[in-house]
Design an enzyme around this catalytic site. Structure first.
Site, mmCIF file in Angstrom:
data_model
loop_
_atom_site.group_PDB
_atom_site.id
_atom_site.type_symbol
_atom_site.label_atom_id
_atom_site.label_comp_id
_atom_site.label_asym_id
_atom_site.label_seq_id
_atom_site.Cartn_x
_atom_site.Cartn_y
_atom_site.Cartn_z
ATOM 1 N N ARG A 8 58.709 126.981 37.296
ATOM 2 C CA ARG A 8 57.350 127.492 37.479
ATOM 3 C C ARG A 8 56.532 127.130 36.248
ATOM 4 N NH1 ARG A 8 55.775 133.794 38.566
ATOM 5 N NH2 ARG A 8 57.098 134.104 36.721
ATOM 6 N N ASP A 68 56.733 142.237 31.862
ATOM 7 C CA ASP A 68 56.325 140.908 31.429
ATOM 8 C C ASP A 68 54.816 140.779 31.548
ATOM 9 O OD1 ASP A 68 55.886 140.675 34.160
ATOM 10 O OD2 ASP A 68 57.453 139.188 34.506
#
Length: 459
Positions: A116, A382
């Protein structure tokens, strides 16, 4: 002293330069707000699933510069690995350099690999290509050049418009031409993690359908986007703990992805299991993960992510049963109504406000220090969850949300609560104040941090 520039692997340098040379003007002209809603796409079918992903049920996501985690992942029994440059990645100069080197190690593995890259909003200030480099193009070039004969599959993050999807498709086509690959040799899964992408998931899949084999759900990024888009015109948005996937508005989000996949022959990939089991008593966390993934499997998802190796069995087991039944049809108008039918505003518990402040501060502090994730209260936090926390704080302050026990969450009350957790002089406090007290919700905190204090930035 300015840090030294990044060094791209020699094999990637021509490709990264070509991507910038050919596509930088289009990237600079991107404007999601100016894009009209796309029309309904014609009949089409998604790309075939890559052979190496045919039997995978769980993908282990690994922060791209975490060499220890990468080694553990390569030696795990994960069905596939996702090398992440986005939500779990803190893009310091050292981390980007380390991640680019780690790609060469990962590329030598026979394991099914996906990566990603960073989203299109991100700028890589360690390189110049007619201006600060476009992070997505840098990451993409390095990822693909690391194993050109058998390209690593790509997760396309944070799309909002068909214009953006078209830019990604053309970047991938240019890479194929540069690497001597056939058209659509590079396969992708499209992440549906913004409100606009959810409304137009079919059109986004169509824009990439020659190479796109699936759609992936990112629930906290989605709620962050929904808060930015819808939060200014309503009372207090529900706290994170109130937005479980049992809430109908969240079920509508998941079902939107699945319906598109069922109609177009694509795979629906579930979200990330992001809990950190207690080493002394892990079963409660593992049971919660399995229950969450059983719900996804019943909805029509066929696989999902795990945030840690110890979660692999719990995720995999949930998808090993019989295939689910197709979802009943639903009109676009009804789906839109359900997506916005969030729990009614209620007075906020002060501890939820304090937890949101603490979460954002903890992730921002780690991010400035070069760490992309923190484990907090048994959860892996995150960029995505920090973005949600700061956007909800912005929305709550903006609407002067009522607090349990009386009072409102004004700017002054927010500052008092934040100062109880971090002094004004810290970088993380200054960034959070900037984001929460802005009149318009800033789009993404990593870019806001770069633009606001470039002399102090670590990226």
């Amino acid at each position: 002293m300015n840090p030294s520039p990044l060094t791209l692997p020699p094999a990637a340098q021509p490709l990264v330069a070509a991507l910038h040379r050919e596509l930088r003007p289009r990237w600079a002209a991107l404007d999601a707000a100016a894009q009209a809603a796309p029309s309904a796409p014609p009949t089409y079918r998604a790309a075939a699933l890559p052979d190496d992903l045919g039997h995978r049920r769980v993908e282990l996501i690994v922060e791209a510069s975490d060499l220890q985690a990468l080694d553990a992942a390569l030696n795990s029994d994960a069905d596939a690995l996702v090398l992440d440059f986005d939500d779990t990645f803190a893009p310091t100069r050292a981390n980007v350099q380390m991640a680019y080197g780690a790609l060469e190690t990962a590329a030598k593995s026979d394991r099914p690999l996906l990566a990603r890259p960073r989203a299109l909003y991100a700028v890589e200030e360690g390189l110049e290509f007619g201006g600060p480099a476009i992070a997505a193009f840098c990451d993409l070039g390095v990822i693909l050049a690391a194993r050109p004969g058998r390209p690593i599959h790509i997760y396309v993050p944070k799309l909002e418009t068909v214009q953006e999807a078209g830019l990604w498709d053309d970047a991938l086509a240019l890479a194929e031409q540069h690497l001597g690959l056939e058209r659509n040799a590079i396969r992708v899964c499209v992440q549906i993690e913004t409100y606009a992408a959810t409304l137009h998931a079919d059109a986004l899949l169509h824009a990439l359908h020659g190479r796109a084999f699936g759609l992936n759900a990112g629930r906290w990024d989605y709620v962050f986007s929904l808060t930015k888009r819808a939060g200014a015109v309503r009372g207090a948005m529900p706290p994170r703990n109130d937005l479980t996937m049992d809430v109908d508005a969240m079920r509508a989000y998941a079902e939107t992805l699945v319906r598109v996949c069922e109609a177009r022959g694509a795979q629906a990939i579930g979200g990330s299991a992001a809990v950190a089991p207690d080493a002394q008593n892990p079963q409660a966390a593992l049971d919660a993960v399995r229950a969450d993934k059983l719900r996804e499997a019943a909805q029509g998802f066929v696989a999902a992510w795990a945030g840690l190796p110890q979660l692999l069995d719990a995720v995999r087991g949930a998808f090993e049963g019989e295939a689910s039944q197709p979802l009943p049809a639903e009109t676009a108008q009804r789906t839109h109504e359900r997506l916005l039918d969030l729990p009614a505003p209620r007075p906020l518990p002060l501890d939820m406000v304090q937890d949101s402040i603490g979460l954002a501060l903890a992730v921002f502090e780690a991010w400035y220090d070069g760490r992309g994730v923190v484990v907090r209260n048994g959860r892996i936090e995150d960029t995505a969850t920090a973005e949600l926390a700061r956007a909800q704080l912005w929305q709550w302050v903006g609407c002067a949300a009522q607090l349990e026990g009386g009072g409102e969450l004004t700017a002054d009350r927010y500052l008092a609560e934040r100062r109880a957790l971090a002094p004004d002089t810290t970088a993380q406090a200054q960034l959070l104040d900037h984001l929460v007290l802005a009149p318009v919700c800033p789009e993404y905190f990593p870019r806001a941090a770069q633009l606001r204090k470039p002399q102090e930035a670590t990226v």
